[in-house]
Design an enzyme around this catalytic site. Structure first.
Site, mmCIF file in Angstrom:
data_model
loop_
_atom_site.group_PDB
_atom_site.id
_atom_site.type_symbol
_atom_site.label_atom_id
_atom_site.label_comp_id
_atom_site.label_asym_id
_atom_site.label_seq_id
_atom_site.Cartn_x
_atom_site.Cartn_y
_atom_site.Cartn_z
ATOM 1 N N ASP A 19 0.800 -1.222 0.000
ATOM 2 C CA ASP A 19 0.000 0.000 0.000
ATOM 3 C C ASP A 19 0.833 1.271 0.000
ATOM 4 O OD1 ASP A 19 -3.000 -1.003 0.511
ATOM 5 O OD2 ASP A 19 -1.585 -2.266 1.596
ATOM 6 N N ARG A 45 3.444 5.173 16.999
ATOM 7 C CA ARG A 45 3.082 6.319 16.136
ATOM 8 C C ARG A 45 3.836 7.584 16.514
ATOM 9 N NH1 ARG A 45 2.276 2.598 12.787
ATOM 10 N NH2 ARG A 45 0.461 1.286 13.229
ATOM 11 N N ASP A 79 -5.001 4.980 14.275
ATOM 12 C CA ASP A 79 -3.660 5.407 13.885
ATOM 13 C C ASP A 79 -3.646 6.716 13.098
ATOM 14 O OD1 ASP A 79 -2.167 3.472 15.209
ATOM 15 O OD2 ASP A 79 -2.553 1.989 13.648
ATOM 16 N N SER A 84 -4.694 -7.655 8.668
ATOM 17 C CA SER A 84 -3.939 -6.407 8.795
ATOM 18 C C SER A 84 -3.047 -6.564 10.018
ATOM 19 C CB SER A 84 -4.898 -5.235 8.973
ATOM 20 O OG SER A 84 -4.177 -4.120 9.454
HETATM 21 N N1 ARG Z 1 -6.095 -1.599 17.607
HETATM 22 C C1 ARG Z 1 -4.734 -1.266 17.856
HETATM 23 C C2 ARG Z 1 -4.566 0.180 18.162
HETATM 24 O O1 ARG Z 1 -5.375 0.973 17.774
HETATM 25 C C3 ARG Z 1 -3.816 -1.706 16.746
HETATM 26 C C4 ARG Z 1 -3.970 -0.963 15.450
HETATM 27 C C5 ARG Z 1 -3.209 -1.538 14.287
HETATM 28 N N2 ARG Z 1 -3.572 -2.912 14.111
HETATM 29 C C6 ARG Z 1 -3.418 -3.636 13.007
HETATM 30 N N3 ARG Z 1 -3.651 -4.895 13.093
HETATM 31 N N4 ARG Z 1 -3.048 -3.105 11.879
HETATM 32 O O2 ARG Z 1 -3.609 0.551 18.813
#
Ligand code: ARG
Length: 401
Positions: free
Chosen positions: A14, A95, A124, A175
């Protein structure tokens, strides 16, 4: 001068497609920014070459694994931070460190905009953009998946049409986001919350049903930070990695939850965080003997609030900073050793020692040598119950009328 955009680049399909996609949609030059937070996999050099091969004008790659461990994982450990009592904030804490590097790269390369590959439904995007707003208020944000209609199917078609140096056939139904603090897996089959995760979902942990022989480990802490494992000095990064390996082999740290996202959606996520969960368990047990009762009770609330703020993208906020100062102050005496057994999916503490312990054997013992004056207890209880007793007298009086 042509506008420049820095893109948070993972090396995956992506964000590789996003390089050219953003370029075509905006006419800007794209600078790929890849940050190593201990996610493993390909080398930064491989990722740099791919970014350039996909049309980035520059590639900024940074090994931030020690920085991430020291400045992001350690505060999480000191807070014993578990969002909703379960989730050790794996993605949430990565992040802000990525944001720092994005802003640094934007300055270095004269970019006006920051791009990330998040969708419009998750946490995120909020963490990236709130972080950017705070550290680089003049920078704009753009999310190609959310704002420029870059869907998965279009990404594959685009990569094939342009002959981009990236695999488009390997279809992973999940994911996944991972770093040294843990791994998060969602979507696909897991969206039916009655479905149990299948074995192939896990990578950091072995199946706890068939564990190897129990593994006893001693973790030494100084002021809340792990400094040695079984007597061998380690950095925070090394401590996390070593426990990822040893606790992971025992299936410690598997978490299956439905959590409350900031955007109002409940979502299913599978986490595995063997090192993080073993460290948090050990750290909490060391706090149990080194932190005074009232401070400890209050700190539990602070840790919970801290976890919510960090989950909600407020890493750089004033309240988070103030809570950090409180938490840091509580860690002054959190020094000592915790012995724990890793086995069958569990990390169970079975010994603790500390020069700064508040455990007083002479006060606690039921044997001879007891220094606790039991005669004081009667009066204490009398006064402790006084307030409720007076109130209950009133309740009886009023009910009788
Ligand atoms: N739910 C988690 C958070 O908001 C992980 C987010 C990313 N998860 C993922 N499988 N891409 O911190």
């Amino acid at each position: 001068m042509t506008e420049r955009i820095v893109l948070a680049y993972s090396g995956g399909l992506d964000t590789s497609v996003a390089i050219g996609w953003i370029g075509e949609a905006t006419g800007a030059e794209v600078i790929a920014v890849a940050v190593d937070v201990g996610q493993g996999g390909e080398s930064l050099e491989t990722i740099r070459q791919r970014a350039l091969g996909c049309g980035a004008v520059e590639a900024y790659v940074a090994d931030a694994s020690d920085e991430f461990a020291n400045e992001y994982c350690m505060p999480t450990l000191k807070a014993n931070a578990l969002y909703q009592g379960h989730y050790p904030l794996v993605s949430a804490i990565s992040r802000p460190v990525i944001v720092k590097h994005l802003v640094k790269a934007a300055r270095e390369f004269g970019a006006t905009t920051v791009a990330h590959g998040c969708t419009g439904k998750g946490n995120d995007q909020v963490r990236f953009e709130v972080g950017i707003q705070t550290l680089g208020p003049d920078l704009k944000c753009i999310a190609p998946v959310r704002d420029l209609a870059l869907t998965r199917d279009k990404a594959i078609a685009f990569a094939e049409e342009k002959g981009l140096p990236i695999e488009t056939t390997k279809k992973n139904p999940y994911s996944i986001d991972q770093n040294v603090w843990g791994r998060a897996v969602e979507t696909g089959y897991l969206e039916d919350i009655w479905n149990a995760p299948t074995k192939d979902i896990y990578d950091y942990t072995a199946t706890p049903e068939f564990p190897p022989a129990p593994d006893e480990v001693t973790i030494s802490f100084e002021a809340g930070v792990p400094v040695a494992i079984d007597g061998v000095r380690v950095t925070p990064l090394q401590a996390i990695k070593e426990l990822n390996r040893r606790a992971g082999a025992q299936g410690v740290g598997r978490i299956d939850v439905v959590e409350d996202r900031l955007v109002g959606i409940k979502s299913r996520e599978i986490y595995e965080a063997p090192g993080a969960m073993a460290l948090i368990t050990a750290h909490k047990h060391l706090e149990d003997i080194t932190i005074e009762r009232e401070q400890a009770r209050f700190k539990a609330n602070v840790g919970q609030r801290w976890a919510e703020l960090v989950y909600d993208g407020q890493w750089f906020s004033p309240l988070k900073r103030s809570l950090d100062a409180f938490i840091e102050d509580t860690q002054r005496y959190v020094t000592g050793d915790i012995r724990m057994v890793l086995h069958g999916g569990q990390a169970i503490v079975n010994g603790r020692r500390s020069e700064t312990s508040l455990y007083d054997f002479d006060l606690a013992t039921y044997d001879t040598g007891d220094t606790f004056d039991q005669s004081m207890a009667r009066g204490f209880i009398e006064l402790w119950g006084m307030s409720a007793k007076v109130a209950s007298g009133r309740d009886i009086r009023v009910a009788g009328k």
